[in-house]
Design a protein around this motif. Structure first.
Motif, PDB file in Angstrom:
ATOM      1  N   ARG A  61     -25.685 -25.991-104.506  1.00  8.76           N
ATOM      2  CA  ARG A  61     -25.100 -26.540-103.279  1.00  8.76           C
ATOM      3  C   ARG A  61     -24.787 -28.026-103.456  1.00  8.76           C
ATOM      4  O   ARG A  61     -23.708 -28.499-103.088  1.00  8.76           O
ATOM      5  N   HIS A  62     -25.711 -28.780-104.042  1.00  7.35           N
ATOM      6  CA  HIS A  62     -25.490 -30.213-104.237  1.00  7.35           C
ATOM      7  C   HIS A  62     -24.336 -30.456-105.214  1.00  7.35           C
ATOM      8  O   HIS A  62     -23.526 -31.373-105.012  1.00  7.35           O
ATOM      9  N   GLU A  65     -21.044 -29.704-103.324  1.00  5.24           N
ATOM     10  CA  GLU A  65     -20.740 -30.750-102.345  1.00  5.24           C
ATOM     11  C   GLU A  65     -20.195 -32.002-103.018  1.00  5.24           C
ATOM     12  O   GLU A  65     -19.211 -32.600-102.562  1.00  5.24           O
ATOM     13  N   GLN A  66     -20.837 -32.411-104.118  1.00  7.03           N
ATOM     14  CA  GLN A  66     -20.400 -33.618-104.829  1.00  7.03           C
ATOM     15  C   GLN A  66     -18.990 -33.483-105.401  1.00  7.03           C
ATOM     16  O   GLN A  66     -18.226 -34.440-105.439  1.00  7.03           O
ATOM     17  N   HIS A  68     -16.426 -31.689-104.363  1.00  5.79           N
ATOM     18  CA  HIS A  68     -15.342 -31.465-103.402  1.00  5.79           C
ATOM     19  C   HIS A  68     -14.651 -30.117-103.622  1.00  5.79           C
ATOM     20  O   HIS A  68     -13.481 -29.930-103.282  1.00  5.79           O
ATOM     21  N   GLU A  70     -14.083 -26.206-102.753  1.00  2.00           N
ATOM     22  CA  GLU A  70     -14.299 -25.198-101.731  1.00  2.00           C
ATOM     23  C   GLU A  70     -14.968 -23.994-102.393  1.00  2.00           C
ATOM     24  O   GLU A  70     -14.787 -23.748-103.591  1.00  2.00           O
ATOM     25  N   GLY A 112     -22.787 -23.109 -98.860  1.00  2.00           N
ATOM     26  CA  GLY A 112     -21.665 -23.743 -98.169  1.00  2.00           C
ATOM     27  C   GLY A 112     -20.355 -22.999 -98.320  1.00  2.00           C
ATOM     28  O   GLY A 112     -19.276 -23.602 -98.269  1.00  2.00           O
TER      29      GLY A 112
END
Length: 306
Positions: A61-62, A65-66, A68, A70, A112
Motif C-alpha cells: 500500500r505504501h 501510494e508513493q 502515484h 492507480e 487502495g
C-alpha cells in the motif's frame, strides 16, 4: 497513424503484476517486484492479486501510494487456485467462493484499489447455464453491497474462455451480455473487462464482440495465447509474451485492436480507460524484466502504426 497524440492521451496503460512477475500464490517476492513496476513511469495502473501476509499488503500500500499508481485488484489468483466458483450451483461451494471473494474485497480496500476484477466461475453446461447466470448476477449484487463498506471499488467481470482452459460461464459474448444487462439494472456502474487473448480461445472475433459489448465495456486487457498444439507447454490461457513462436497476438493484432477500440469510442481523451498488458515469462530462459519491456514496445509500436 491513429491520431497525432501520445498513447496516454487515450488510455491509462496498466500491467498485471502477478503475471509479469508470477506471484499468483499470494507469496513470493511481491514487494521487490512491485517496486520494479512502480518505478516504471510507462504504467499508470498496476493490477495486483492475492497477498496472504497482511504485512506485505501494508508495505505494498505504501509503495503504491508513493508511486502515484492507480490500483486494480484481481480475484482470480485466490479463486482459481482454490477451485472456487462464484456461479456454483452447490450452496456450500457457492458460499465458500463468496466468502473468499469478500476477503479479496477486504484486501483490495487495504491496497487502495479503485477496481476489483471478478471471474464468473465454471460453466455448468447448457442445461444449467441459465441457473448459473442467475446465481452469478445475485452474487455480484451481494458483493456490491459488501464492497460499499470497504472503499466501494467498482466491480468488474472479466471474460474468460469457455472450452479451452478456464471453462468459464462468462464466457461467450452473449452470456457476458446477459449477465451485464441483468446486473446493470441494479448497479449502473458495473462493467465488463475483455482480453484480446481470449478471443481466439472463444473462437470469436473482436470486430463482432466489441460492438455487441461496447456499452458494458469498462476496461480492456491485452494478452497473448497459444492454441496451435495441445501438447505444447504454452497451450491454453497462459499469457505468453507477445510474438511467442506460434502464438496468436503480436503487434499487428494489438494495432487492429487499438483501432477497433478507437472506432468504437472506447479509447478516448475524456475517460482514458485502463488498458493493461497481461503477459508473463513462460518457458525456460525468459525473464520478467524482458517480458515487461516487450509489452511496452508492443503497445507503443501498435499505437504508432495503427
Amino acid at each position: 497513424m491513429i491520431v497525432d497524440a501520445p498513447l496516454k492521451r487515450y488510455m491509462r496503460p496498466g500491467i498485471v503484476h502477478f503475471k509479469a512477475y508470477p506471484v499468483e500464490s499470494g507469496t513470493g517476492p511481491i514487494i521487490e517486484t512491485l517496486v520494479k513496476l512502480a518505478e516504471d513511469a510507462f504504467f499508470a495502473v498496476v493490477e495486483v492479486g492475492w497477498m496472504k501476509d497482511p504485512r506485505v499488503r501494508d508495505e505494498a500500500r505504501h509503495i503504491l501510494e508513493q508511486s502515484h499508481l492507480e490500483v486494480a485488484y484481481a480475484m482470480q489468483p485466490a479463486l482459481f487456485s482454490q477451485k472456487l466458483s462464484l456461479c456454483a450451483l452447490d450452496p456450500q461451494a457457492h458460499r465458500k467462493a463468496v466468502n473468499q471473494a469478500k476477503n479479496c474485497i477486504r484486501e483490495a480496500c487495504q491496497l487502495g484499489a479503485r477496481w476489483v476484477r471478478l471471474p464468473s466461475g465454471k460453466d455448468p453446461g447448457p442445461e444449467k447455464r441459465e441457473a448459473a447466470k442467475k446465481i452469478l448476477v445475485e452474487t455480484i449484487l451481494e458483493l456490491r453491497e459488501f464492497a460499499k463498506d470497504f472503499g466501494d471499488p467498482l466491480l468488474t467481470l472479466k471474460v474468460f474462455d469457455r472450452s479451452v482452459d478456464k471453462e468459464a460461464l462468462v464466457g461467450p459474448a452473449q452470456d457476458a451480455l446477459d449477465v451485464a444487462q441483468a446486473v446493470r439494472r441494479h448497479y449502473p456502474e458495473f462493467g465488463l473487462v475483455v482480453d484480446l487473448s481470449h478471443f481466439p480461445l472463444l473462437r470469436e472475433s473482436p470486430e463482432e464482440v466489441i460492438p455487441q459489448l461496447r456499452d458494458y465495456l469498462v476496461h480492456a486487457h491485452i494478452g497473448n495465447c497459444y492454441i496451435k498444439n495441445r501438447c505444447h507447454a504454452a497451450y491454453g490461457d497462459l499469457q505468453p509474451r507477445f510474438g511467442f513462436p506460434g502464438s496468436e497476438i503480436d503487434v499487428q493484432e494489438v494495432r487492429q485492436f487499438f483501432r477497433l477500440l478507437l472506432d468504437q469510442g472506447f479509447l478516448n481523451p475524456e475517460t482514458r480507460p485502463v488498458v493493461s498488458a497481461e503477459v508473463r515469462p513462460l518457458v525456460l530462459g525468459e525473464r520478467s524484466e524482458l517480458i515487461v519491456a516487450n509489452a511496452k514496445r508492443v503497445f507503443e509500436e501498435a499505437w504508432a502504426l495503427a
